[in-house]
Each structure stands twice: as C-alpha cells, then as structure tokens.
Design an enzyme around this catalytic site. Sequence first.
Site, PDB file in Angstrom:
ATOM      1  N   LYS A 197       0.877  -1.180   0.000  1.00 23.63           N
ATOM      2  CA  LYS A 197       0.000   0.000   0.000  1.00 23.63           C
ATOM      3  C   LYS A 197       0.912   1.227   0.000  1.00 23.63           C
ATOM      4  CE  LYS A 197      -1.976   3.007   1.820  1.00 23.63           C
ATOM      5  NZ  LYS A 197      -1.790   4.409   1.378  1.00 23.63           N
ATOM      6  N   GLU A 272       9.317   1.359  11.092  1.00 23.49           N
ATOM      7  CA  GLU A 272      10.403   2.319  10.868  1.00 23.49           C
ATOM      8  C   GLU A 272       9.737   3.686  10.923  1.00 23.49           C
ATOM      9  OE1 GLU A 272      12.623   4.802   9.926  1.00 23.49           O
ATOM     10  OE2 GLU A 272      12.696   4.194   7.819  1.00 23.49           O
ATOM     11  N   CYS A 306      13.537  10.614   7.337  1.00 19.75           N
ATOM     12  CA  CYS A 306      13.291  10.209   8.729  1.00 19.75           C
ATOM     13  C   CYS A 306      14.540  10.430   9.577  1.00 19.75           C
ATOM     14  CB  CYS A 306      12.803   8.775   8.803  1.00 19.75           C
ATOM     15  SG  CYS A 306      13.820   7.621   7.915  1.00 19.75           S
ATOM     16  N   GLU A 403       8.889  15.919  15.357  1.00 22.22           N
ATOM     17  CA  GLU A 403       9.397  15.782  13.981  1.00 22.22           C
ATOM     18  C   GLU A 403       8.636  16.754  13.075  1.00 22.22           C
ATOM     19  OE1 GLU A 403       8.525  12.029  11.868  1.00 22.22           O
ATOM     20  OE2 GLU A 403      10.605  12.100  11.208  1.00 22.22           O
TER      21      GLU A 403
HETATM   22  P1  NAD Z   1       1.597   8.544   7.681  1.00 18.39           P
HETATM   23  O1  NAD Z   1       2.273   7.755   8.730  1.00 18.39           O
HETATM   24  O2  NAD Z   1       0.192   8.984   7.915  1.00 18.39           O
HETATM   25  O3  NAD Z   1       1.560   7.686   6.307  1.00 18.39           O
HETATM   26  C1  NAD Z   1       2.530   6.716   5.958  1.00 18.39           C
HETATM   27  C2  NAD Z   1       1.808   5.552   5.279  1.00 18.39           C
HETATM   28  O4  NAD Z   1       0.867   4.965   6.176  1.00 18.39           O
HETATM   29  C3  NAD Z   1       0.992   5.940   4.035  1.00 18.39           C
HETATM   30  O5  NAD Z   1       1.038   4.905   3.075  1.00 18.39           O
HETATM   31  C4  NAD Z   1      -0.422   6.050   4.583  1.00 18.39           C
HETATM   32  O6  NAD Z   1      -1.415   5.860   3.606  1.00 18.39           O
HETATM   33  C5  NAD Z   1      -0.435   4.924   5.587  1.00 18.39           C
HETATM   34  N1  NAD Z   1      -1.425   5.065   6.649  1.00 18.39           N
HETATM   35  C6  NAD Z   1      -1.920   6.219   7.175  1.00 18.39           C
HETATM   36  N2  NAD Z   1      -2.823   5.929   8.135  1.00 18.39           N
HETATM   37  C7  NAD Z   1      -2.891   4.578   8.226  1.00 18.39           C
HETATM   38  C8  NAD Z   1      -3.634   3.672   9.044  1.00 18.39           C
HETATM   39  N3  NAD Z   1      -4.493   4.101   9.970  1.00 18.39           N
HETATM   40  N4  NAD Z   1      -3.435   2.350   8.882  1.00 18.39           N
HETATM   41  C9  NAD Z   1      -2.559   1.893   7.974  1.00 18.39           C
HETATM   42  N5  NAD Z   1      -1.841   2.696   7.157  1.00 18.39           N
HETATM   43  C10 NAD Z   1      -2.004   4.026   7.285  1.00 18.39           C
HETATM   44  O7  NAD Z   1       2.478   9.747   7.320  1.00 18.39           O
HETATM   45  P2  NAD Z   1       1.998  11.109   6.603  1.00 18.39           P
HETATM   46  O8  NAD Z   1       0.650  11.573   7.029  1.00 18.39           O
HETATM   47  O9  NAD Z   1       2.127  10.889   5.189  1.00 18.39           O
HETATM   48  O10 NAD Z   1       3.046  12.127   7.218  1.00 18.39           O
HETATM   49  C11 NAD Z   1       2.832  12.652   8.509  1.00 18.39           C
HETATM   50  C12 NAD Z   1       4.119  12.772   9.244  1.00 18.39           C
HETATM   51  O11 NAD Z   1       4.692  11.467   9.400  1.00 18.39           O
HETATM   52  C13 NAD Z   1       5.213  13.545   8.538  1.00 18.39           C
HETATM   53  O12 NAD Z   1       5.088  14.899   8.688  1.00 18.39           O
HETATM   54  C14 NAD Z   1       6.433  12.992   9.210  1.00 18.39           C
HETATM   55  O13 NAD Z   1       6.622  13.625  10.437  1.00 18.39           O
HETATM   56  C15 NAD Z   1       6.087  11.554   9.430  1.00 18.39           C
HETATM   57  N6  NAD Z   1       6.648  10.683   8.361  1.00 18.39           N
HETATM   58  C16 NAD Z   1       7.735   9.947   8.661  1.00 18.39           C
HETATM   59  C17 NAD Z   1       8.296   9.147   7.685  1.00 18.39           C
HETATM   60  C18 NAD Z   1       9.504   8.314   7.938  1.00 18.39           C
HETATM   61  O14 NAD Z   1      10.188   7.911   6.998  1.00 18.39           O
HETATM   62  N7  NAD Z   1       9.798   7.978   9.172  1.00 18.39           N
HETATM   63  C19 NAD Z   1       7.769   9.112   6.406  1.00 18.39           C
HETATM   64  C20 NAD Z   1       6.630   9.867   6.132  1.00 18.39           C
HETATM   65  C21 NAD Z   1       6.082  10.640   7.136  1.00 18.39           C
END
Ligand code: NAD
Length: 499
Positions: A197, A272, A306, A403
């Site tokens: 996904k 991660e 990250c 973050e």
């Molecule tokens: P997120 O964690 O919401 O999304 C990451 C992935 O998880 C996406 O594919 C999303 O569709 C999926 N996802 C979201 N909600 C979910 C749920 N309830 N169940 C299963 N999957 C789900 O991240 P975001 O909203 O895109 O970004 C928000 C913040 O997260 C960023 O500002 C940053 O601080 C952090 N982030 C960290 C990383 C990293 O590499 N550690 C990467 C992206 C974002």
Amino acid sequence: MMMGERAMHPAIDSRTAASLARPFRMLIDGQFVDALGGETIDVRNPATGEVIATVPVGGKEDMDRAVAAARRAFDQGSWSSLRPDERGRILWRTAELLEARADEFAELETLDNGKPIASARHGDIPYAASVLRYWAGWCTKVGGTTPLADTPGEYMVQTWPEPVGVAGLITPWNYPLAMAVVKHGPALAAGCTTIHKPAEQTPLTALRLGELFMEAGMPPGVVNIVTGHGRVAGAALADHEGVDKISFTGSTEVGKSLIGASRGNLKRLSLELGGKSPTIIFPDADMEKAIAGAAFGIFRNSGQVCAAGSRLYVPRSHFDQVIEGMAAIAQAHRIGPGLDPATTLGPVVSDVQQHRVLGYIESGIAEGATVVTGGRARGDQGYFVEPTILTDVNPRMRVVREEIFGPVVVATPVDDVEELAALANGTIYGLATTIWTQNISNAYRLAKRLRAGYVWVNCNGIAGPNLPFGGFKQSGWGREGGPEGIHAFTETKTVITAL
Ligand code: NAD
C-alpha cells in the site's frame, strides 16, 4: 534561479509522457485493475499543484481480493517453491528493467514527490535497482543453523528459516520507489508474498514497479499493489486476518495505531518511524566539512527524511561561524521545480505538508525562537518552503521535540561537551545521530552513550541495503537491511531428530 523568475520546465522524456498518459492501475493476482468502487485519487505535482495522474482508491473489498491472491500464492507455493536461483533471477531482472527505464522512473518520481531530478536520477532510482540486486543475491543465501543438542542421547538439530507468510508493506511519500523495494526485496527473498500500500500522495512509481515485476516473470498473486487512503486501504491491510506480517514506514502516530490493528491475529510488526535526529559538532571538527554536512543533513529532500539532522548542537565558541555558514548555504539553494536541472531544493510533498511545516515554524516563533534565515513559503504556486534555521530555542519547544519533516533545523549552542549525550538523547525518538570531530575517541565515546540506531561520524546520508537501519525508543521496532532485514520476514522452525 529563484521562484518567480522560473523558466518553463524542460520537456519530459517521451517515455515519461507516454507513461503518464497510460492509466495507473492496481496489481491484484497478476491483473492490472481499477478499484471495485471505481473511484480515483488525484495525484498532484507538488511544484505546481496540478493534477498529473489519477490512481484507483482501493477499498476494503479490493484489499480482500489482494490478500486472497497473496494468500493463495503463498499457500500454493507459487513463489516459495520456485528454485531460489529462479527467484533471484526475477528480482535481478526487475532491477535491470528499472535501470533500462531509469529516466522515466526518475521523472515520474520528481513529478510525483517534487525532489530535484538529479537526486531522483542519480540517487533514488539507481539505489532502488541496487536494493533489488542485493536482495536477489539473498534468495540463494537464506539458511539455518545446526545447533548441538545439550541433552543425553544422540540428536540432529536444525533451524529452518521459513517465510513468515503474507506480508503487508505500507510505505510513505519521501522516497516512494526506494521504500517500495526496501520492503519488497527482503520479503520476496525470504519467500513471502506481498501486498503493498503506497502513500496516497506518491503512488506512481510503485504502480509502474508492479509492471516491471510482472514483466520480469513474477508469478501472479506473489506481488500485489493496492493504492488508496491510509485510514481505509492501509487500515484494512493492517487489520486483515489473512496477513501474517506488516512492515510499515511512516509516522510514529500511525505506527502506534498498527499495534492495535495487528492484535487480532498477532501479526508480526516492523516499524520504521519518525526521528528528531541531532547533528553534533565538536570544537575540533573540520568546520568547513561539518557546516556543509549539517546543511546537507537537514536540507536534502527538503528535510523530508526520517533521519534528517533536524537538531543542531554546536560549541558556543563556534556557534556563530556554523550558523552563518549554514545560512549562506540555505540562501544559495536554488528553490524550484524538481524537473528544472538547476533546482537544488524542491517543494515539500503536499499542501498539507507545507502547512504543517509552516505551522511548526510559526509555533517556534510564538514560543520565542529567532528565524536566522528562511521561515516562509516561496512562490505563488506549488508547495515550497524556504530552508530555515531557528535559534534561541529550548528543549520545551515543539520545534525541538517534534518531527517537522521539512527543511527546518533548530540550533543550540553548547558550553560543555559532557552535556552532549543527554541533549542528543533528549527526545522520544532514537533514529540517527551525526557527529563531526577529528578526534575519533570523542566520536566513539559519544556514540556509545547514544540511544540511536544509526550513527554517522564525519559523514551523513550514507546508507545501503546491507546496513541495518532502524530506531531505538519511539523510532520503531526492528531493522531493515542486511541479515536483520531478512529475519524480519522469516519465522524460525527448530527441528529435532533422534538418531
Ligand atoms: P503517515 O504515517 O500517515 O503515512 C505513511 C503511510 O501509512 C501511508 O502509506 C499512509 O497511507 C499509511 N497510513 C496512514 N494511516 C494509516 C492507518 N491508519 N493504517 C494503515 N496505514 C495508514 O504519514 P503522513 O501523514 O504521510 O506524514 C505525517 C508525518 O509522518 C510527517 O510529517 C512525518 O513527520 C512523518 N513521516 C515519517 C516518515 C519516515 O520515513 N519515518 C515518512 C513519512 C512521514
């Protein structure tokens, strides 16, 4: 060239134009399909806000189909019963196909995520190919041990690493293709079948990767890719009883929610997650290299990393020199669309992310921080944020604790190097740390006291598929890369035979 005086984008490659003109479909059971509900998500170019493609909105029923296909493929051994050499060949062939279409994939990644084209073309895409090749090699190298039986009698004991089963892979938007293969690679090398996904903001290269897997000879149902919203498609995957393992990269908040979602069938979970990683400069550091490295550590990929060095600790004696040097680098960045070859700093991924980053900067100012440089949006279209340095910060501020995931660094002068370990460890996260010093004892002494999973000394951003990567504390569970990356997708069976 700065925003506002921007030239027209150079024309994209004809293969990229053709790729964008073709429909983007999900991959389920070897078929390229639309969502059952027929709905689509608009995918936007973060440099302009324009819609460049649409992808299916996968729902629960689509996820059910994908899980059923992956389950069937796993239970029938469509993948795990292939000769390991043949499995390795398919992964290697996928890497070759990716390299043959590197220009197209790089342009798609830049249009989708916003990153400078040189980063995509010389960073993300070749890296993704090398990750696939690394895991191709593992297909013939997964093996167990023959421990002694410490008991009277004669026994033969073996451990067999077996694939954990059906693996759900959930990835973020900052390195879309690289994250996809960082998870597919070890899962497939271990013999699992997968459902991926991708992030809703950046699904294009993941869907095209699915086509490459099929072209390379992947049996139907082994790799499935379902696009859609996290709270629907992602949650349906995490919750699914037919899934044995979730490997997730993204926010700590969503990562925590997956612990609950995995409870039903106690599925395995690798996380991660986020970071608030410090860059530490000792007084004896090569200041020119340290300043350039600290700036690279926070501004690359517009800070959406990250392991970004988002907190900076510098001896007071050198604080002004470092801040002036980093501000000069920030101001020299050419901010613009990633497709312009002159651009060194692209937009952040979405309007939501732009507002989030700017909101953090405002909160820092409201709590007393000083903006040394940057601090604002840039341009009248797209989601640009200036590279930003904040000083006069303290550990209670949100900008220091949380973050931000944008090109924003918070800088603190330090009077006593003995304080550094406590300062570095002073957040809920523990992902990475960068240390700049010419005294190797300084570096190792501090590194031993750090609660962080990755330590760079006099360098930043060096990574590889053979290097375990992951975090202490709330930066996650488990490691990706190297042997630990394979272990994340295997279960150990111990077989004891009386002779
Ligand atoms: P997120 O964690 O919401 O999304 C990451 C992935 O998880 C996406 O594919 C999303 O569709 C999926 N996802 C979201 N909600 C979910 C749920 N309830 N169940 C299963 N999957 C789900 O991240 P975001 O909203 O895109 O970004 C928000 C913040 O997260 C960023 O500002 C940053 O601080 C952090 N982030 C960290 C990383 C990293 O590499 N550690 C990467 C992206 C974002």
